[in-house]
Write an enzyme that holds these catalytic residues in place. Structure first.
Site, PDB file in Angstrom:
ATOM      1  N   ASP A  71       0.989  -1.147   0.073  1.00  0.00           N
ATOM      2  CA  ASP A  71      -0.106  -0.245   0.064  1.00  0.00           C
ATOM      3  C   ASP A  71       0.963   1.309   0.036  1.00  0.00           C
ATOM      4  O   ASP A  71       2.049   1.275   0.140  1.00  0.00           O
ATOM      5  CB  ASP A  71      -0.968   0.065   1.318  1.00  0.00           C
ATOM      6  CG  ASP A  71      -1.675   1.277   1.417  1.00  0.00           C
ATOM      7  OD1 ASP A  71      -2.236   1.398   0.222  1.00  0.00           O
ATOM      8  OD2 ASP A  71      -1.806   1.628   2.610  1.00  0.00           O
ATOM      9  N   PHE A  90     -19.021   8.577   2.173  1.00  0.00           N
ATOM     10  CA  PHE A  90     -18.093   8.257   1.127  1.00  0.00           C
ATOM     11  C   PHE A  90     -17.826   6.682   1.143  1.00  0.00           C
ATOM     12  O   PHE A  90     -18.084   6.022   2.385  1.00  0.00           O
ATOM     13  CB  PHE A  90     -16.500   8.731   1.736  1.00  0.00           C
ATOM     14  CG  PHE A  90     -15.499   8.146   0.856  1.00  0.00           C
ATOM     15  CD1 PHE A  90     -14.857   9.107  -0.241  1.00  0.00           C
ATOM     16  CD2 PHE A  90     -15.037   7.094   1.278  1.00  0.00           C
ATOM     17  CE1 PHE A  90     -13.900   8.389  -1.045  1.00  0.00           C
ATOM     18  CE2 PHE A  90     -13.715   6.667   0.635  1.00  0.00           C
ATOM     19  CZ  PHE A  90     -13.201   7.304  -0.789  1.00  0.00           C
ATOM     20  N   LYS A 142     -17.229  16.641  -1.541  1.00  0.00           N
ATOM     21  CA  LYS A 142     -15.580  16.836  -1.992  1.00  0.00           C
ATOM     22  C   LYS A 142     -15.500  15.348  -2.390  1.00  0.00           C
ATOM     23  O   LYS A 142     -15.913  14.580  -1.951  1.00  0.00           O
ATOM     24  CB  LYS A 142     -14.830  17.129  -0.651  1.00  0.00           C
ATOM     25  CG  LYS A 142     -15.032  16.488   0.565  1.00  0.00           C
ATOM     26  CD  LYS A 142     -14.141  16.732   1.443  1.00  0.00           C
ATOM     27  CE  LYS A 142     -14.412  16.071   3.059  1.00  0.00           C
ATOM     28  NZ  LYS A 142     -13.997  14.585   2.942  1.00  0.00           N
ATOM     29  N   GLY A 150      -5.009   3.493  -3.514  1.00  0.00           N
ATOM     30  CA  GLY A 150      -6.208   3.983  -3.948  1.00  0.00           C
ATOM     31  C   GLY A 150      -5.942   5.534  -4.803  1.00  0.00           C
ATOM     32  O   GLY A 150      -7.111   6.379  -5.024  1.00  0.00           O
ATOM     33  N   ASP A 151      -5.099   6.105  -4.391  1.00  0.00           N
ATOM     34  CA  ASP A 151      -4.600   7.481  -4.814  1.00  0.00           C
ATOM     35  C   ASP A 151      -4.684   7.410  -6.523  1.00  0.00           C
ATOM     36  O   ASP A 151      -4.480   6.506  -7.322  1.00  0.00           O
ATOM     37  CB  ASP A 151      -2.975   7.772  -4.218  1.00  0.00           C
ATOM     38  CG  ASP A 151      -3.460   8.910  -3.465  1.00  0.00           C
ATOM     39  OD1 ASP A 151      -4.330   9.782  -3.369  1.00  0.00           O
ATOM     40  OD2 ASP A 151      -2.527   9.014  -2.605  1.00  0.00           O
ATOM     41  N   ARG A 173      -5.903   3.890  -7.773  1.00  0.00           N
ATOM     42  CA  ARG A 173      -7.351   3.801  -7.914  1.00  0.00           C
ATOM     43  C   ARG A 173      -7.937   2.121  -7.666  1.00  0.00           C
ATOM     44  O   ARG A 173      -9.093   2.083  -8.247  1.00  0.00           O
ATOM     45  CB  ARG A 173      -8.135   4.409  -9.092  1.00  0.00           C
ATOM     46  CG  ARG A 173      -7.601   5.891  -9.278  1.00  0.00           C
ATOM     47  CD  ARG A 173      -8.130   6.822  -8.022  1.00  0.00           C
ATOM     48  NE  ARG A 173      -8.021   8.259  -8.207  1.00  0.00           N
ATOM     49  CZ  ARG A 173      -8.009   9.101  -7.283  1.00  0.00           C
ATOM     50  NH1 ARG A 173      -8.133   8.866  -6.213  1.00  0.00           N
ATOM     51  NH2 ARG A 173      -8.315  10.486  -7.794  1.00  0.00           N
ATOM     52  N   ASP A 213      -1.305  -0.699   6.030  1.00  0.00           N
ATOM     53  CA  ASP A 213      -1.652  -0.326   7.402  1.00  0.00           C
ATOM     54  C   ASP A 213      -3.231   0.025   7.655  1.00  0.00           C
ATOM     55  O   ASP A 213      -3.373   0.268   8.863  1.00  0.00           O
ATOM     56  CB  ASP A 213      -0.832   0.977   7.454  1.00  0.00           C
ATOM     57  CG  ASP A 213      -1.411   2.174   6.783  1.00  0.00           C
ATOM     58  OD1 ASP A 213      -1.921   1.929   5.648  1.00  0.00           O
ATOM     59  OD2 ASP A 213      -1.791   3.211   7.564  1.00  0.00           O
ATOM     60  N   ASN A 239      -8.529  -1.482   4.778  1.00  0.00           N
ATOM     61  CA  ASN A 239      -8.477  -1.736   3.402  1.00  0.00           C
ATOM     62  C   ASN A 239      -7.733  -2.844   2.828  1.00  0.00           C
ATOM     63  O   ASN A 239      -7.393  -2.977   1.707  1.00  0.00           O
ATOM     64  CB  ASN A 239      -8.716  -0.537   2.499  1.00  0.00           C
ATOM     65  CG  ASN A 239      -7.638   0.309   2.704  1.00  0.00           C
ATOM     66  OD1 ASN A 239      -6.992   0.366   3.563  1.00  0.00           O
ATOM     67  ND2 ASN A 239      -7.248   1.437   1.624  1.00  0.00           N
ATOM     68  N   ASP A 240      -6.331  -2.823   3.673  1.00  0.00           N
ATOM     69  CA  ASP A 240      -5.385  -3.848   3.248  1.00  0.00           C
ATOM     70  C   ASP A 240      -5.392  -5.328   3.802  1.00  0.00           C
ATOM     71  O   ASP A 240      -4.757  -6.010   3.240  1.00  0.00           O
ATOM     72  CB  ASP A 240      -4.105  -3.159   3.611  1.00  0.00           C
ATOM     73  CG  ASP A 240      -3.809  -1.776   3.077  1.00  0.00           C
ATOM     74  OD1 ASP A 240      -4.079  -1.526   2.129  1.00  0.00           O
ATOM     75  OD2 ASP A 240      -3.323  -1.000   3.916  1.00  0.00           O
TER      76      ASP A 240
END
Length: 1110
Positions: free
Chosen positions: A382, A501, A525, A638-639, A728, A753, A756-757
C-alpha cells in the site's frame, strides 16, 4: 432472513436467540481427549505412526518392543495436547472474566445489577463512562443533549481515535424516565461480522411516535468490546449477544499458511515413503525366499513349513515395515514447531525493529512461516501510511481558477488567500466552508477550553484544521446541528443528510440548511475524476484540472471541492427516495448509491485541495536494498495516478529516464485496454535483454477490464515486469492482484496499514501489517506487524534468511539421522537371514530419536553463517534462499547419500573389528550405536558456521549424557543391557571401532567440503572469507568494498593465511549439488547469479588447515 428485536419486551422477543455468554474455548472437559485425538490423527503422518505402533502390538512380527514407537508417539501427542490445553485454559479464564462482569440491565422497568452472560436480546442496558460494551446494542439515549456519545473502538478496528455515535432521531430528547418505559421493534439482518455496516430499521410504539420506520446505521450502534468515553451515561437495546456479536463472528482461526519449505518437506517425505515401500517389498520377498531355501538347511533357525499359518508369508515383510518405519522421523514436526517458535521470539525481541516514536515493537503473530520471509520474491505494498507517514498537512489549493501557495509552498501563509477571505469573496468563502463542514469530524474542548478535533480520516482532520487556521472554525457538532465561527460571526446550520464516502463512489456530500436564510446547500468533496464527471457541463474546469495534475506531479494528495444550491421542492422529492433506500435492510448500500447519483449532478466546481503526506524515514533505502536482493515491488493504492507515480519516483520504486521507463496500460473499453496491453507487452519483450528498469502503471478501471477479459495477457505482463503501480484500486482488487502473482508461482509478501489492506494481507503468502495512524486492523490480520516500513529490510534479510537456513538444515538432518539407523538395520538383515530382526534394542531406538540426536541439532537456532552487517551490505545473497537452493531434491540426495555411506561405515567397521571377539549381539549393537552418536557429534558442528557456549554445551553435553544414561541403564538387570557398557568400555576394540567410524565417516565428508570450499567457493564462502579478512585487519567492514562486486571484477584475492572457522560452513549444502554458477530459473524468469564465481578459485591450504582454531 431478518431478525425482529422487541425493545424492552421479553415476552415478544423469540427465545431462540442465544444469551450473552461468550465462549472462545476450543474444548470442554468432556470432549477434550476425543476431539484433540481426532485433530492429531487428521494428519497423515500421525495416522501412519499410529498404524506402525498398532502393528508392533503383534508379538509375531514386532522386532522390537512396542515402547520404541509408542513412547515417542505418546510423548509427542502429550506435548501437543498439553499445549492445546494450556492455551484453551487461558481462553477460558478470559471468557469467565468477561461473562461474570457486572452490568446494569432494565428488568420490568427497574434497573438491576446482573452478570453480562445473563443479558438477553431485547434487554435495555445502561452504561457509564469508561464501561466496556458487553454486547452489540442500538443506542437509545445518552447524557448529552444532542444525543451523541463517544466510543473507543480499538478492540474492534485498532483505531485509537474516539468515534461519535448518535441516538436515532425518534429517541433524541427522551429523558431517563421515558427510556425506562420505551417500547418498539428493531428490524435488522441476521448476525454478520461486518463491523462497518448495520442496515436496520427502528419503529417505536405509541405514545412515543407514530408507526413510521427510522433507518439505523452503524453510527447508531455500540459494538461489543468498545468502551464508552467522555460520556456520563448511555443506554441501548441488545440486538446481537454472545458469540453472535460482530466481534464474536469475526473471531476464529485464520486459514493455515503452508511455507515453501513445508511443501518441500511434504514432497520429500512422500518420496521417502515410496522408497520405504519398495525396500520393504524387496526385503520381504528376499526374506521369504531365504526362509524357504536356506532357512531349512540351518538347524537352529529351521522353519516349520507344514504347520505354518496362511499369513506366514506376510510376517517378514511386516517386520521390515516396522524396522523401516523410522525412515520418516516421528519427531520432525515437533522439532520444527519448536524452532519456529524460537524464530518468532527472535523477531519479538529484536530491538533494532522497535519504533521508539510510537512505542511499537515488531511482533510475529504467525509463528509457523518465518522461513518464508527468506524466499519472498514479490512485495505488494500500500502507499498511504505504509510508504508515507499518513500525517496529512494542507499545503496548496486552487479556488475559482486562482492557485494559492505555489509561491510560498503553503497556502495557509499566502496573504492573497487570507485577503480574499477577509473580503468575503463568495467562491473562496464557499470553498473554505466545504472544508470545514463536509466531513464527520467532531470538535471537542478540553478542560482549559482548547478546541481539538476527533476525525476518522487524516485527510478530513487536515482540511478542518486548515479551515480553522483560515478563520472558518468548526466549533460545534451536536446531533443534526452544526456551528461555524467565521471571522467572529457564528453561523448555524442544520445537517439534513450525509451522503457517506464509499470506495466505489469516491466522494462524500453533506446536505445542510442555513438556519438564518433557510436555504439548502449540498457540499461535496472527493476524487477529481468523480467530481469532474458530475459538475455543470457549462462550467470551465481546465485551470482546476491542470492544477490538480500539477499538484499530483509533485507528490501531493488531491481532492476536488464542489457546491450546489437546492430548492426545497427538489430536496423534498429526493429526500423521500433517500429515506426509502436507507430503510432497506437488503442491498442498502447499492440502493443508497443509486439515489445519491440523482442529486449529485450539475455541481459548481469551486476548486481543489492539495495535501502533503511525507515519505517515512528510510523507505527509499529499504526499497533499494530489497531490489538488490532480487525482490520485485508492486504499489497498490487508491490514490490518483500522477500522485502515485511521483511517490514511486521519490522512493526508488521506479527509476527516472534514461535508467527506467514507465509504460501505461489504459483505456475505458475492453478493446482499448487490450490494445494497450499488447503494446506494453511488445515493448517488454523487446526490452527484456536490456538492463533498463521497466515498470507499468494501470488504474482501477483498466485493471478491472484486464482481469476480466485479458487475464492471460495481464499474467504475462506481471511475469515480465519487475515493478507495477496500480492506482485507484479497491480492496478486492488488491487481493485479486496478490492472487494473480501467487498463481505465477512466486512467493508474495503484502504489506499495508489500514482496514482496506486486510484482504490482500490475508491472501499473500506472508502478510505484514504496519501499526499506523489508521489503526491496528492490518497489524492484527497480518502474520507480522511492524512499526515502520524500513524494518522490512531486517525482517526479510536477517530473520527470514536465517530462519530459512536453519530450517533447511534441521529438516534434512532429521531425515538423515533416521535413515542412518534404518540403513544399519537393513545391512544387519543381510547377515541375519533377512529375517527382519532388529540390531538395536527398544530403549536405544527410543532414546536416539527423542534425546541423543535432538539436543545438539536444536542449538542450530543460534547458528549464523554470516554476520548481520555482511548480509545487509550484500543483499544479493538472498537469491540462494529465493531459489530454494538449500532444500530441494538435489540437497536431499546429498543427505541421503551421506546417511547411506555413514551406515555402511558404522556397520562394516563394527562387524570387522568384532569379527574375532567373543561378544554378544547386544554388545556389537551398542558399539554400532555409539558410532552413530559420535558421528552426530561431528556432523552437527561441521554444518554449523559459528559457535556459542550454548551450542558447545549442547554437543559436548549430549555425549556425556549418552554415556551417563547408558551406564545407568546397564546397571539394571531387567533392562536388557545389563553390564554391557561396563564391559565394552573396557575393551580396546570398542574405542578402536569408534575412532575408525569417526575417521572413516567424517574424513571423506571433510575432504569433499574442503574441495568445494577451495576449488568451487560459492557466494557464502566468499563472504565468509571477506569477514575474516576484515576481522584480521581490524577494519570496519563498511569500509571494504563488497567482496561479491570485487570478485566480479577479479580483483579480490581468495588466498588468505588464516580464515575463520566460519569459512568452513557449507551453508547446509548437500554433498552433491548443482553448480553454484548455474542460473536460477523461476517462473520463466532468469535471475542472475554472476556474483558466484564461475571458474575455480583456490584458497591456500594453510588457511583451511588453520581455520579449525579460529
Amino acid at each position: 432472513m431478518k431478525r425482529f428485536v422487541y425493545v424492552n419486551d421479553s415476552d415478544l422477543t423469540p427465545s431462540i436467540y442465544c444469551n450473552n455468554r461468550i465462549s472462545n474455548t476450543k474444548y470442554t472437559l468432556f470432549n477434550f481427549i476425543p476431539k484433540n485425538l481426532w485433530e492429531q490423527f487428521s494428519r497423515f503422518m500421525n495416522k501412519y505412526f499410529l498404524l506402525i505402533a498398532c502393528l508392533q502390538l503383534w508379538p509375531l512380527i514386532t522386532p522390537v518392543s512396542p515402547a520404541s514407537t509408542w513412547g515417542p508417539l505418546i510423548l509427542i501427542f502429550a506435548v501437543s495436547a498439553t499445549k492445546e490445553a494450556w492455551d484453551d485454559h487461558g481462553r477460558y479464564l478470559l471468557d469467565k472474566k468477561a461473562n461474570e462482569r457486572s452490568v446494569w440491565v432494565l428488568k420490568k422497568g427497574i434497573k438491576t445489577r446482573t452478570q453480562a452472560q445473563d443479558i438477553q436480546v431485547g434487554d435495555i442496558l445502561w452504561l457509564r463512562d469508561q464501561d466496556e460494551v458487553p454486547c452489540d446494542m442500538v443506542l437509545l439515549g445518552t447524557s448529552e443533549p444532542g444525543g451523541i456519545c463517544y466510543v473507543e473502538t480499538a478492540a474492534m478496528d485498532g483505531e485509537t481515535d474516539l468515534k461519535t455515535r448518535v441516538v436515532p432521531p425518534p429517541c433524541i430528547g427522551l429523558t431517563s424516565d421515558l427510556l425506562h418505559k420505551i417500547k418498539g421493534v428493531i428490524e435488522c439482518p441476521q448476525p454478520d461480522k461486518d463491523i462497518r455496516r448495520f442496515d436496520a430499521n427502528l419503529r417505536l410504539f405509541p405514545p412515543f411516535i407514530d408507526n413510521d420506520f427510522c433507518s439505523l446505521t452503524i453510527n447508531n450502534t455500540l459494538l461489543q468490546s468498545c468502551y464508552l468515553r467522555n460520556t456520563e451515561w448511555a443506554c441501548g437495546v441488545a440486538v446481537y449477544t454472545g458469540n453472535e456479536t460482530k466481534l464474536g463472528l469475526s473471531k476464529g482461526l485464520p486459514e493455515p499458511k503452508l511455507t515453501a519449505v513445508d511443501h518441500m518437506i511434504d514432497t520429500l517425505t512422500g518420496a521417502i515413503f515410496v522408497f520405504q515401500i519398495v525396500v520393504v517389498v524387496i526385503l520381504g520377498v528376499a526374506g521369504n525366499m531365504w526362509r524357504l531355501s536356506e532357512g531349512q538347511k540351518i538347524w537352529y533357525v529351521k522353519y516349520n513349513l507344514t504347520s505354518s499359518p496362511w499369513y506366514e508369508f506376510l510376517v517378514i515383510p511386516l517386520r521390515f515395515e516396522l524396522l523401516c518405519s523410522i525412515m520418516i522421523p516421528i519427531s520432525i514436526k515437533v522439532s520444527l514447531d519448536l524452532v519456529k517458535s524460537v524464530y518468532s521470539k527472535f523477531i519479538d525481541w529484536d530491538l533494532q525493529m522497535y519504533d521508539e516514536s510510537t512505542d511499537t515493537p515488531a511482533v510475529a503473530t504467525n509463528t509457523a512461516i518465518s522461513e518464508d520471509l527468506g524466499q519472498v520474491e514479490y512485495i505488494l505494498t500500500d502507499k498511504t501510511g505504509t510508504l508515507t507517514e499518513n500525517i496529512m498537512v494542507f499545503k496548496r489549493c486552487c479556488i475559482n481558477r486562482v492557485c494559492y501557495g505555489d509561491a510560498t509552498g503553503d497556502a495557509l501563509t499566502d496573504t492573497q488567500l487570507t485577503r480574499a477571505l477577509q473580503e468575503h469573496v463568495p467562491e473562496v468563502v464557499k470553498f473554505v466552508k466545504v472544508m470545514a463542514m463536509c466531513n464527520t469530524v467532531v470538535p471537542a474542548r478540553s478542560g482549559n477550553g482548547a478546541l481539538s478535533y476527533k476525525a476518522q480520516s487524516q485527510d478530513e482532520e487536515a482540511l478542518v484544521q486548515a479551515a480553522s487556521r483560515l478563520h472558518m472554525k468548526l466549533i460545534s457538532r451536536t446531533g443534526s446541528r452544526l456551528e461555524l465561527d467565521f471571522l467572529g460571526d457564528t453561523l448555524h446550520y442544520e445537517i439534513l443528510d450525509v451522503l457517506e464516502f464509499t470506495s466505489d463512489r469516491k466522494r462524500m456530500s453533506v446536505i445542510v440548511r442555513e438556519l438564518k436564510s433557510r436555504k439548502i446547500k449540498m457540499l461535496t468533496k472527493g476524487a477529481d475524476e468523480t467530481i469532474l464527471s458530475i459538475v455543470n457541463p457549462e462550467q470551465q474546469c481546465r485551470v482546476i484540472s491542470e492544477a490538480v495534475e500539477h499538484y499530483s506531479q509533485v507528490g501531493l494528495r488531491t481532492m476536488c471541492v464542489a457546491w450546489r444550491d437546492l430548492d426545497d421542492e427538489e430536496y423534498s422529492r429526493w429526500s423521500v427516495k433517500f429515506k426509502e433506500a436507507n430503510s432497506s435492510v437488503t442491498d442498502r448500500e447499492w440502493k443508497v448509491a443509486e439515489v445519491c447519483q440523482l442529486i449529485e449532478t450539475n455541481l459548481e466546481l469551486l476548486g481543489a485541495t492539495a495535501i502533503e503526506d511525507k515519505l517515512q524515514e528510510g523507505v527509499p533505502e529499504t526499497i533499494r536494498t530489497l531490489r538488490k536482493a532480487g525482490i520485485n515491488f508492486w504499489m497498490l493504492t487508491g490514490d490518483k495516478q500522477s500522485t502515485a507515480i511521483q511517490i514511486a519516483l521519490s522512493c526508488n520504486f521506479v527509476l527516472p529516464e534514461p535508467e527506467g521507463q514507465l509504460l501505461h496500460v489504459q483505456g475505458r473499453t475492453q478493446q482499448e485496454v487490450q490494445t494497450s496491453l499488447e503494446r506494453v507487452l511488445r515493448t517488454l519483450r523487446i526490452s527484456s535483454t536490456e538492463p533498463k528498469d521497466i515498470a507499468f502503471v494501470i488504474d482501477g478501471w483498466a485493471l478491472e477490464l484486464a482481469l476480466h477479459y485479458n487475464k492471460q495477457a495481464f499474467e504475462e505482463l506481471a511475469m515480465l515486469s519487475k515493478t507495477a503501480i496500480c492506482c485507484r484500486v479497491t480492496p478486492s482488487q488488491k487481493a485479486q492482484l496478490v492472487q494473480l502473482v501467487k498463481n505465477c508461482d512466486y512467493r508474495t509478501l503484502a504489506i499495508g496499514d489500514g482496514g482496506n489492506d486486510v484482504k490482500m494481507i490475508q491472501e499473500a503468502h506472508v502478510g505484514v501489517g504496519i501499526s499506523g495512524r489508521e489503526g491496528l486492523q492490518a497489524a492484527r490480520a497480518a502474520d507480522f506487524s511492524l512499526g515502520k516500513f524500513r524494518f522490512l529490510e531486517r525482517l526479510i534479510l536477517i530473520h527470514g534468511r536465517y530462519s530459512y537456513n536453519r530450517t533447511a538444515f534441521l529438516s534434512q538432518y532429521s531425515v538423515y539421522k533416521s535413515l542412518l539407523i534404518c540403513f544399519i538395520q537393513i545391512f544387519f538383515s543381510f547377515v541375519s537371514g533377512v529375517s527382519g530382526t532388529s540390531l538395536f534394542n527398544s530403549f536405544s531406538l527410543m532414546a536416539y530419536n527423542v534425546v541423543y540426536t535432538s539436543i545438539p541439532v536444536m542449538t542450530v537456532v543460534q547458528d549464523k553463517d554470516l554476520k548481520e552487517e555482511t548480509v545487509l551490505q550484500n543483499p544479493e545473497i538472498l537469491y540462494i534462499c529465493q531459489a530454494g537452493r538449500l532444500i530441494n531434491p538435489s540437497t536431499f540426495a546429498g543427505w541421503f547419500g551421506r546417511s547411506l555411506y555413514h551406515a555402511a561405515v558404522v556397520f562394516l567397521i563394527t562387524i570387522h573389528v568384532y569379527a574375532n571377539e567373543k561378544s554378544e549381539m547386544e554388545e556389537m549393537a551398542m558399539v554400532a550405536f555409539s558410532g552413530c552418536i559420535w558421528l552426530q557429534a561431528f556432523v552437527v558442528p561441521l554444518e554449523m558456521n559459528a559457535f556459542t557456549s550454548v551450542q558447545i554445551l549442547g554437543i559436548v553435553g549430549n555425549l556425556v549424557l549418552f554415556y551417563v544414561v547408558n551406564f545407568a541403564v546397564s546397571m539394571l538387570k531387567w533392562g536388557g543391557m545389563y553390564t554391557i557398557m561396563d564391559r565394552i568400555c573396557r575393551q580396546p576394540a570398542y574405542w578402536l571401532a569408534v575412532t575408525l567410524i569417526v575417521v572413516m565417516g567424517m574424513g571423506p565428508v571433510f575432504a569433499l567440503k574442503y574441495f568445494r570450499f577451495v576449488y568451487r567457493p560459492n557466494a557464502i564462502n566468499v563472504l565468509q572469507h571477506y569477514e575474516h579478512m576484515t576481522a584480521s585487519a581490524n577494519a570496519n567492514p563498511a569500509s571494504v568494498e563488497s567482496p561479491l562486486r570485487s570478485f566480479e571484477k577479479g580483483s579480490m584475492p581468495l588466498s588468505l593465511n588464516s580464515p575463520s572457522k566460519a569459512e568452513l560452513g557449507s551453508v547446509y549444502e548437500p554433498l552433491l549439488c548443482d553448480s553454484p554458477s548455474s542460473s536460477l530459473k523461476r517462473g520463466g524468469l532468469n535471475y542472475s547469479t554472476d556474483f558466484i564465481p564461475s571458474s575455480p578459485s583456490k584458497f591456500t591450504l594453510s588457511a583451511y588447515a588453520r581455520s579449525k582454531n579460529n
